[in-house]
Design a protein around this motif. Structure first.
Motif, short mmCIF file in Angstrom:
data_model
loop_
_atom_site.label_atom_id
_atom_site.label_comp_id
_atom_site.label_asym_id
_atom_site.label_seq_id
_atom_site.Cartn_x
_atom_site.Cartn_y
_atom_site.Cartn_z
N PRO A 183 0.76 -1.33 -0.12
CA PRO A 183 0.06 0.08 0.05
C PRO A 183 0.83 1.20 -0.07
O PRO A 183 1.86 1.35 0.34
N ARG A 197 -7.92 5.88 -0.89
CA ARG A 197 -8.66 4.55 -0.91
C ARG A 197 -9.88 4.81 -1.77
O ARG A 197 -10.18 3.85 -2.41
N ARG A 233 -4.51 1.47 -2.76
CA ARG A 233 -4.26 0.79 -1.74
C ARG A 233 -3.51 1.82 -0.88
O ARG A 233 -2.47 2.09 -1.16
N GLU A 243 -11.72 -7.23 -0.82
CA GLU A 243 -11.06 -6.03 -1.66
C GLU A 243 -11.04 -4.74 -0.75
O GLU A 243 -10.13 -3.94 -0.87
N HIS A 288 -8.01 -5.28 1.78
CA HIS A 288 -6.93 -5.10 1.02
C HIS A 288 -6.46 -3.67 0.70
O HIS A 288 -5.56 -3.20 0.86
N ARG A 289 -7.56 -2.98 0.28
CA ARG A 289 -7.59 -1.46 0.07
C ARG A 289 -7.01 -0.67 1.31
O ARG A 289 -6.41 0.47 1.18
N TYR A 290 -7.11 -1.15 2.43
CA TYR A 290 -6.77 -0.56 3.61
C TYR A 290 -5.43 -0.84 4.01
O TYR A 290 -5.01 -0.68 5.21
N GLY A 291 -4.72 -1.70 3.18
CA GLY A 291 -3.67 -2.10 3.60
C GLY A 291 -3.47 -3.33 4.23
O GLY A 291 -2.37 -3.89 4.81
#
Lengths: 496, 496
Positions: A385, A407, A412, B38, B41-44
């Motif tokens: 990320p 986001r 990410r 998803e 994941h986008r939050y790391g």
């Protein structure tokens, strides 16, 4: 006596023979399974997910003939006295489901299943007690069109996950042909199937080991027996030389074309109705596949394929990867088999008493994934990320808002949430996360409505190899207006 | 005595308390989990997949103090005498992993995990022994920014899977505030945490039951005890009326705005440093969320949320779906909680002796899926494959080639592989498969290079409701040129 009451700390250890999967190991396998599921689905197969637990009785292979029937499976006795166990494959649960829901399921029933299975084996190098399987089976279709379909689907699945044509081969054989050969050799009497069944088992296992033992080794096992290098002796099937010649002729029956192979097989089983039936089935399969464009560059008839499992009754198939890899000692070797299957008619019968034809295939997920890695089709470091660093603990809301904006733009991103005191630790963390960009915003930047982006990918490259000119012309750190954060990050990620 | 030696057939039954999932039940859950992954994941957050099996020692909650330590878990003794068990949640394995790999993992470590967990409970209606969990946790982040992030992510995840804003609420509280209230009420002495720990447990459980028991019921449990309708008596915490007033005041502390609630809580814990610390944390969380645009329409402070689990040490949160559904008796009721979590500091310490701050959330996958079905966001009959029927067994290659062509065009298709003798059975099969189209090609059609497509969706509608005009103008069966097969199927599927 005073007992030591200080609590012992538990060991933090993966149980022996089990594994933990992190990050890309999880997502790469998932992506591969998703791709295979898509192919299976397109062929009309429906997903089925049974529970991990079955009754030992339903699993069948391991019946409770001992007090604790956990030979090969993980089993335990339930409170109501039933023995339960973790499934050891996906075929046994399918047989149970096909019997249990036989009045509700469409017939034929095409289903696929993916998930872990468990084996209670002594853990060893490369031997694991939990691993994934990925199966597709058709229950209730007597026609070998079902077998042909499975072969075509297997071929499509391999290509879909990234094994190019020419790098694999689906090899097809038929147990009926082998049994016909045995009949001709006098090792099988179809009127008395139990006669010499033990010997036929030895023949089957001997043929299955051809790759490893070669001609002489197999011949020894067909005859009196084989003494291996360590001095161990394996009892043979006791075939005469003439009988062994017939079996070895079968192994060598492969010809340049499918038609020629079929012609040769027809000669070999001449006089055995069972064997001839098998040859006709092979011809039919080859014809069906040919009509769909699956030629011998993808699927071929190969009499040396027998598959170890005893329960196959007709066509058997195997997918082999034909490219070479380097083994752990640096020697070139063929990658080998990643999938196998065949027709089995007895599994559902165990429950219902009625023969139900079934055929299916199982893909060895871990081996196939290893093959894709060896070919460079998957793997490498997954991008981490964007890391928003924390310069000033009091402005956490500002940092969170930036991550949130990124986001929402589909990027990410995360805020560093460790102790922010030492900035160097934050950059080390970003490095460990394989972060492409660090976002930096101290008091000065905030005061002038700006934010600094550090290109960590470029930074690493510059640190490693850049010339002075490059260093000057491509600074790894840029200041942009706060309002341009998302656009600037996009550009730096090469998405601009 | 002669023993009956005839083999008994095994029962084809899903083990009690377990379930089989077919078709859309599998794919809908998978799609939901993919969407949540998803967001995570986008939050790391990185995926982690541990094995289903852990040592009983590592699981911890259920230590082997009896010969067979399977209270609540499925456990068995391994050959080397270790007790193994199926994991009962995804948090215990995370604690083990965080301890085992502490030198390799980034810190803080954000991970998500999805998969089945097992509980050895007496099976009952709606109570299952294997079910899915879907967790995200941050290990090693002491700041409540980590808790705020989890709340924001939970909100995003719910919206991503199809719960619109307004139909859910993430409610946040803090155990420290509750403990502060207990301190003020004289039920907690921070210098002697063991004192009245039992009573505090009763208070916690009483508050957790507020929804069900109401004001009077909780008050009874805080005091002498409660006699329920069946005549059973539950011993209370033994608080005086004054003490109970303080606790009940906490439950009723929610005000119209977060700021007003915080102000009220501050009054209630006045004099308790622990309580004040908790209030400040709540303020911080609310501030961070507000800065990212997560206002009280999505996330609010609600003192009545306490969460049952004993191991929470700070912020606790819960996602509630606020719309009404009809229960099995046709009565309207709130859907209720689909997710919960909070901060826990002791789980990794068990292994290492060092406190490691951690916070996380678990989504109840089955309940969330039920909610989506109740809202009509998922469900309905998944479209089946185009079924190529078999009019003439000898032309199987032709039928397979048509299916193959359709699949290559991305259309789900299969050939009927049952006994083709009775054509009616083939159409019944297509119906059971929810096939949109049946492809029909007899000798006549083949001779004139044509193929017949039967629109089964339209056919069903016409059969059910069509007027004579409609019947005439929209025939459910058309003949097209064989070369136009793919294009015509596309048109009929509405993709043309």
């Amino acid at each position: 006596m005073a007992k030591d009451k200080s609590p012992r700390r538990p060991r933090a250890e993966t149980p022996k023979g089990f594994r933990d999967y992190f990050g890309a190991d999880v997502t790469e396998r998932k992506a591969m399974l998703d791709t295979i599921a898509e192919v299976y689905h397109r062929y009309g197969f429906d997903p089925l997910e049974t529970s991990a637990v079955e009754t030992v009785e339903a699993l069948g292979k391991y019946l409770p003939d001992v007090d604790r029937p956990n030979e090969g499976v993980f089993a335990w006795q339930d409170e109501d006295a039933d023995w339960l166990a973790l499934r050891y494959d996906l075929t046994a649960p399918l047989a149970r489901v096909a019997a249990q829901y036989r009045n509700d399921l469409p017939s034929p029933y095409r289903r696929y299943a993916m998930g872990p299975v468990w084996r209670n084996e002594k853990p060893g190098p490369g031997r694991f007690r939990q691993f994934y399987q990925c199966d597709a089976d058709t229950v209730g279709a007597p026609s070998v069109a079902a077998d042909a379909e499975i072969c075509a689907m297997l071929s499509d699945a391999l290509e879909a996950v990234g094994i190019p044509r020419g790098d694999y081969l689906v090899r097809v054989n038929n147990r009926k042909v082998l049994n016909g050969v045995m009949e001709v050799a006098g090792v099988l009497n179809t009127a008395d199937p139990d006669h010499m069944a033990h010997e036929r088992g030895i023949v089957l296992r001997a043929i299955d080991k051809f790759d490893r033992l070669g001609d002489a080794g197999v011949r020894a096992l067909l005859g009196a027996g084989r003494l291996d290098e360590s001095g161990d002796f394996t009892t043979g099937a006791g075939l005469s030389d003439d009988q062994a010649d017939i079996v070895m002729g079968f192994m060598a029956a492969r010809r340049a074309t499918g038609a020629a192979t079929v012609a040769r097989l027809r000669e070999l089983v001449s006089g055995s109705p069972l064997g001839l039936e098998g040859v006709v089935e092979l011809e039919t399969i080859a014809g069906l596949l040919d009509a769909q464009g699956y030629g011998p560059d993808r699927i071929e008839i190969d009499p040396s394929v027998v598959r170890g499992l005893g329960y196959y009754t007709g066509p058997v198939f195997e997918a082999e990867l034909t490219f070479e890899i380097l083994d752990e000692k640096g020697r070139k070797r063929q990658f080998g088999s990643v999938s196998g299957g065949g027709r089995y008619d007895g599994l559902v019968e165990r429950f219902t008493g009625q023969k139900v034809p079934a055929t299916g295939v199982s893909i060895g997920v871990d081996r196939l994934l290893a093959a894709l890695r060896a070919k460079g089709r998957v793997g490498g470091v997954a991008p981490g990320p964007v890391v928003v660093t924390v310069m000033d603990r009091d402005r956490m809301a500002d940092y969170q808002a930036m991550a949130s904006e990124l986001r929402r733009a589909g990027i990410r991103a995360e805020v560093y949430l460790g102790n922010p005191k030492q900035f160097g630790n934050q950059l080390k963390y970003a490095d460990k996360r394989a972060a492409p960009i660090a976002v930096i915003r101290g008091g000065d930047e905030a005061a002038r409505g700006a934010v600094v982006l550090k290109d960590l990918v470029l930074g690493a490259r510059i640190a490693a190899e850049a010339s002075v000119e490059e260093w000057k012309s491509q600074p790894a750190q840029v200041e942009v207006a706060r309002a341009d954060l998302v656009a600037a990050v996009r550009r730096m990620l090469g998405q601009g």
